[in-house]
Write a protein that holds these residues in place. Structure first.
Motif, mmCIF file in Angstrom:
data_model
loop_
_atom_site.group_PDB
_atom_site.id
_atom_site.type_symbol
_atom_site.label_atom_id
_atom_site.label_comp_id
_atom_site.label_asym_id
_atom_site.label_seq_id
_atom_site.Cartn_x
_atom_site.Cartn_y
_atom_site.Cartn_z
ATOM 1 N N ALA A 59 0.489 -1.300 0.036
ATOM 2 C CA ALA A 59 -0.168 -0.540 0.271
ATOM 3 C C ALA A 59 0.863 0.984 0.061
ATOM 4 O O ALA A 59 1.608 1.373 0.854
ATOM 5 N N TYR A 61 0.697 5.424 0.726
ATOM 6 C CA TYR A 61 -0.188 7.026 0.362
ATOM 7 C C TYR A 61 1.671 7.696 1.009
ATOM 8 O O TYR A 61 1.224 7.710 1.383
ATOM 9 N N PHE A 287 -6.353 4.175 -4.117
ATOM 10 C CA PHE A 287 -6.448 2.863 -3.970
ATOM 11 C C PHE A 287 -5.498 2.630 -4.147
ATOM 12 O O PHE A 287 -4.712 2.308 -5.300
ATOM 13 N N ARG A 302 -6.448 -1.920 -0.635
ATOM 14 C CA ARG A 302 -6.173 -1.085 0.088
ATOM 15 C C ARG A 302 -6.742 -0.072 0.715
ATOM 16 O O ARG A 302 -6.222 1.007 -0.387
ATOM 17 N N TYR A 303 -7.192 0.290 1.418
ATOM 18 C CA TYR A 303 -7.936 2.043 1.579
ATOM 19 C C TYR A 303 -7.355 2.884 3.116
ATOM 20 O O TYR A 303 -7.335 2.370 4.043
ATOM 21 N N LEU A 304 -6.765 3.815 2.703
ATOM 22 C CA LEU A 304 -6.599 4.432 4.448
ATOM 23 C C LEU A 304 -7.574 5.437 5.199
ATOM 24 O O LEU A 304 -7.928 6.127 3.959
ATOM 25 N N ASP A 305 -8.289 4.842 5.724
ATOM 26 C CA ASP A 305 -9.902 5.438 5.890
ATOM 27 C C ASP A 305 -9.086 6.974 6.177
ATOM 28 O O ASP A 305 -8.324 7.475 7.070
ATOM 29 N N GLY A 309 -6.652 8.538 9.510
ATOM 30 C CA GLY A 309 -5.296 8.070 8.473
ATOM 31 C C GLY A 309 -4.412 9.488 7.951
ATOM 32 O O GLY A 309 -4.683 10.660 9.470
ATOM 33 N N ALA A 330 -2.912 0.341 5.320
ATOM 34 C CA ALA A 330 -4.248 1.187 5.077
ATOM 35 C C ALA A 330 -4.585 -0.253 5.288
ATOM 36 O O ALA A 330 -4.049 -1.175 5.322
#
Length: 374
Positions: A59, A61, A287, A302-305, A309, A330
């Motif tokens: 992931a 970000y 994403f 995978r997602y980082l809220d 986040g 994530a």
């Protein structure tokens, strides 16, 4: 106000005219240099994994950070030498078509993905980018953040001081691009999307932070056209194909349902079209795509809220050059696309494949809805 802003304002005040973004077909096909990217993140030399079946499932970000112009110049000089010797010139090919559906554009290339994947990595290097991640299993390549130096106003101060001023001037904008490839009927579809960020002052005016801006479909089209040329299509033919694609446009009706007990999208598209649109929306939203299974209609992400986040901020030039990295982790989710009558439905699943309607699921659905072309 920071030195970069003062210098930019001074240059504008002295009569410099900012260069506009890609808007004409000449610019889209590379005839005018209104796109001149320079990566703002240090990166390792570009590399292609020997086995394209292995994945780098990770992931990513990160905010724009760091500055490395020397690595870009070395890469560019090597490329120019190769072009001069004729060793890096690709043969002309007719096996590339441009497709369009509403705001969405993509290429269909009559070559296997194994051959195209390393070519696309090299392409981004020629455009001034470093590669942040490459995942052959998912068919995804993501660049690091880069600044379009063509947006910085020209002026006698910048011309006189040259490279010294280049370290100070800043457009206050960044882009990073995601390229995704799909195997379809023996050919390879290539999608390019990007994320845009703008540096804005905080409410109290004491510092600056990076916020996400709106994606420009014309910029995606510009990079697709440049990729066409890199893969062997001459500029005139690329311009003609882009022109033909511009003549076809169709929108997508999207119904978004996010209640305490439900979270889904309903599209007025058959599965094939919905699958394509959801995939591009995943890319545009940033994403991390780890895998996909078209037979089950699932994208593994995978997602980082955003509520828990990272904060994307750069207070000054030192953080731009030496900024730290956010280590928030994530979470794994699945996005499922299924046919429903004449349309399709999009839902969010947890890592075990169970449909969920949590706050995070509703946020994912909302983000996808915002990135699916209307």
């Amino acid at each position: 106000m920071r030195l970069t802003k003062i210098c930019a304002a001074l240059t504008v005040g002295l009569g410099a005219v900012a260069l506009s973004g890609c808007s004409t077909l000449e610019e889209i096909t590379g005839g005018a240099e209104s796109v001149d990217y320079k990566s703002t993140v240090r990166g390792e030399p570009l590399s292609v994994p020997p086995d394209l079946t292995q994945a780098q499932a990770d992931a990513h970000y990160k905010a724009p950070e760091g500055t490395s112009f020397s690595s870009y110049m070395q890469s560019r000089e090597a490329q120019q030498q190769a072009v001069a010797s004729g060793s890096n010139i690709l043969p002309q090919t007719d096996g590339i078509e441009v497709k369009r559906d509403g705001q969405l554009r993509w290429l269909v290339v009559d070559m296997p993905a194994e051959k195209i994947f390393p070519e696309v990595i090299e392409f981004w290097g020629t455009q001034g980018f470093t590669i942040r991640s490459q995942d052959p299993r998912a068919g995804v390549i993501q660049t690091d953040w880069a600044e379009n130096r063509a947006k910085i106003p020209e002026g006698w101060i910048r011309s006189a001081l040259g490279a010294i001023v280049d370290q100070v001037f800043d457009s206050g904008e960044r882009e990073r691009f995601t390229t995704r490839m799909e195997r379809v009927d023996g050919k390879t579809e290539i999608y390019i999307s990007h994320q845009h960020m703008e540096e804005t002052p905080t409410p109290d005016g004491t510092t600056f932070k990076w916020v996400y801006g709106k994606e420009d479909p014309n910029l995606n089209a510009a990079m697709l056209a440049r990729l066409m040329v890199y893969l062997g299509t001459d500029q005139e033919r690329a311009q003609s194909k882009v022109t033909q694609a511009e003549q076809t446009e169709r929108g997508t009706a999207v119904e978004t349902v996010t209640t305490s007990s439900e979270a889904f999208l309903r599209l007025n598209e058959p599965f094939d079209r919905a699958w394509r649109r959801v995939g591009v929306a995943i890319d545009s939203a940033g994403f991390a795509l780890e895998d996909r299974d078209r037979s089950s209609g699932e994208y593994f992400i995978r997602y980082l809220d955003s509520d828990t986040g990272e904060k994307i901020e750069q207070a000054n030039i030192f953080t731009r050059m030496f900024g730290g990295r956010n280590t928030a982790e994530a979470q794994a989710f699945r996005i499922r696309v299924v046919a429903q009558g004449n349309g399709s439905m999009v839902t969010v699943l947890d890592k075990d494949g169970q449909t969920i309607s949590t706050d995070t699921a509703r946020r994912i659905i909302t983000v996808l809805s915002n990135h699916i072309g209307k």
